[in-house]
Design a protein around this motif. Structure first.
Motif, PDB file in Angstrom:
ATOM      1  N   PRO A 163       0.835  -1.040  -0.059  1.00 51.60           N
ATOM      2  CA  PRO A 163      -0.044   0.012   0.203  1.00 51.60           C
ATOM      3  C   PRO A 163       1.227   1.515  -0.175  1.00 51.60           C
ATOM      4  CG  PRO A 163       0.027  -0.632   2.271  1.00 51.60           C
ATOM      5  CD  PRO A 163       0.861  -2.006   1.232  1.00 51.60           C
ATOM      6  N   GLY A 164      -0.068   2.603   0.167  1.00 51.38           N
ATOM      7  CA  GLY A 164       0.659   3.422  -0.032  1.00 51.38           C
ATOM      8  C   GLY A 164       1.277   4.107   1.834  1.00 51.38           C
TER       9      GLY A 164
ATOM     10  N   ILE B  60       1.079  -0.142  -4.440  1.00 53.61           N
ATOM     11  CA  ILE B  60       0.332   1.016  -4.730  1.00 53.61           C
ATOM     12  C   ILE B  60       1.363   2.191  -4.172  1.00 53.61           C
ATOM     13  CG2 ILE B  60      -1.470   2.202  -4.254  1.00 53.61           C
ATOM     14  CD1 ILE B  60      -3.411  -0.404  -4.668  1.00 53.61           C
ATOM     15  N   CYS B  61       0.813   3.898  -5.028  1.00 58.25           N
ATOM     16  CA  CYS B  61       1.798   4.837  -4.541  1.00 58.25           C
ATOM     17  C   CYS B  61       3.119   4.690  -3.831  1.00 58.25           C
ATOM     18  CB  CYS B  61       0.752   5.455  -3.438  1.00 58.25           C
ATOM     19  SG  CYS B  61       1.352   7.029  -3.307  1.00 58.25           S
TER      20      CYS B  61
ATOM     21  N   HIS C 203       0.198  12.263  -4.010  1.00 49.29           N
ATOM     22  CA  HIS C 203       1.038  11.748  -3.477  1.00 49.29           C
ATOM     23  C   HIS C 203       2.085  13.380  -3.544  1.00 49.29           C
ATOM     24  CE1 HIS C 203       2.131  12.064  -8.118  1.00 49.29           C
ATOM     25  NE2 HIS C 203       1.995  11.338  -8.702  1.00 49.29           N
TER      26      HIS C 203
ATOM     27  N   TRP D 213      -1.033   5.973  -8.619  1.00 51.63           N
ATOM     28  CA  TRP D 213      -2.079   6.580  -8.209  1.00 51.63           C
ATOM     29  C   TRP D 213      -2.620   5.310  -6.655  1.00 51.63           C
ATOM     30  CZ3 TRP D 213      -1.564   4.233 -12.879  1.00 51.63           C
ATOM     31  CH2 TRP D 213      -2.117   3.241 -13.706  1.00 51.63           C
ATOM     32  N   HIS D 214      -3.535   5.511  -6.666  1.00 45.63           N
ATOM     33  CA  HIS D 214      -4.643   4.783  -5.555  1.00 45.63           C
ATOM     34  C   HIS D 214      -6.043   4.086  -6.056  1.00 45.63           C
ATOM     35  CE1 HIS D 214      -2.552   6.141  -1.961  1.00 45.63           C
ATOM     36  NE2 HIS D 214      -1.982   6.587  -2.139  1.00 45.63           N
TER      37      HIS D 214
ATOM     38  N   GLU E 269      -7.787   1.731  -4.697  1.00 48.93           N
ATOM     39  CA  GLU E 269      -8.610   1.941  -4.124  1.00 48.93           C
ATOM     40  C   GLU E 269      -9.612   3.062  -3.830  1.00 48.93           C
ATOM     41  OE1 GLU E 269      -5.768   3.799  -1.740  1.00 48.93           O
ATOM     42  OE2 GLU E 269      -5.308   2.693  -3.322  1.00 48.93           O
ATOM     43  N   ASP E 270      -9.288   3.727  -4.206  1.00 51.76           N
ATOM     44  CA  ASP E 270     -10.156   4.889  -3.734  1.00 51.76           C
ATOM     45  C   ASP E 270     -11.063   5.137  -4.746  1.00 51.76           C
ATOM     46  OD1 ASP E 270      -8.099   6.220  -2.538  1.00 51.76           O
ATOM     47  OD2 ASP E 270      -8.013   7.867  -3.615  1.00 51.76           O
TER      48      ASP E 270
END
Length: 232
Positions: A63-64, A109-110, A165, A202-203, A205-206
């Motif tokens: 994850p980020g 991610i990120c 980010h 990018w994310h 999951e958003d």
């Protein structure tokens, strides 16, 4: 599906420190048919047993999170680099190296993409100058490179993404191929030439519940993990 946890020094509802995972990430994995399991990193020698622990999983989600310590890629810190956590860097770099060795299906991610680049010898921009598009807390288009694994997943050459980010890949590490870029040339996605790793800046999951391209990333991860599980 191992979802690498984030250590929080204090969580009021739990009274003490905690290892956490974003609900949106768990929901995105679950919606794609996977079972998210938060991977805990013990404070005492968290790296030695990582390969054997991760071998029990069919896939990994990186994850980020916070900025990476610049010393990890041979740089001095700039004032804009903030909130680094040495323990988290150790854990994330250890997980990344383990999944590379184990060839585990992975989505990074990120921060996860930045950790991948650093683990393989690349460097980061410690702070990007916002122009067009805006990368910190914005939605913008990215250009997906035809012929890449990412292009096969999303099925189009332009997608809009949820971006949050202020750091990004500078020198690309050996073994990585760029699979998407922003209009300003910033690297937005990479994939490993050998290992089963796809990474995005990018994310997803958003907006996994409303964006088909974001949902496709999690569906692909779960599919890759399922094929690994079912392989003889």
């Amino acid at each position: 599906m191992a979802l690498v946890g984030r250590r929080a020094p204090q969580v009021p509802i739990l009274r003490f420190s905690a290892t956490l995972a974003a609900e949106a990430l768990c929901e995105a994995v679950w919606a794609a048919g996977g079972e998210p399991v938060v991977l805990h990193g013990p404070a005492a020698d968290p790296l030695a047993e990582l390969p054997s622990r991760l071998a029990a999983f069919d896939g990994v989600l990186m994850p980020g999170g916070a900025d990476i310590e610049p010393s990890r890629y041979g740089a001095d810190p700039l004032p804009e680099t903030m909130d680094t956590v040495a323990f988290q860097d150790d854990l994330d770099l250890g997980v990344t190296r383990a999944v590379l060795d184990l060839d585990l299906p992975t989505l990074a991610i990120c921060r996860g993409m930045q950790v991948l680049n650093v683990a393989l010898g690349g460097t980061l921009h410690q702070h990007i100058t916002e122009t067009d598009p805006v990368h910190h807390n914005a939605i913008h288009d990215v250009n997906v490179i035809s012929g890449t694994r990412l292009h096969a997943m999303v099925g189009t050459e332009v997608i809009d993404v949820s971006s949050y980010h202020h750091q990004a890949i500078d020198r690309l590490a050996p073994g990585l191929t760029v699979s998407a870029v922003a209009a300003d040339g910033l690297v937005e996605a990479v994939e490993h030439d050998r290992a089963d790793i796809v990474a995005v800046q990018w994310h997803p999951e958003d907006r996994h519940a409303t964006s088909s391209s974001d949902a496709a990333l999690f569906a692909d991860l779960v599919d890759r993990a399922r094929k690994r599980k079912d392989s003889p």
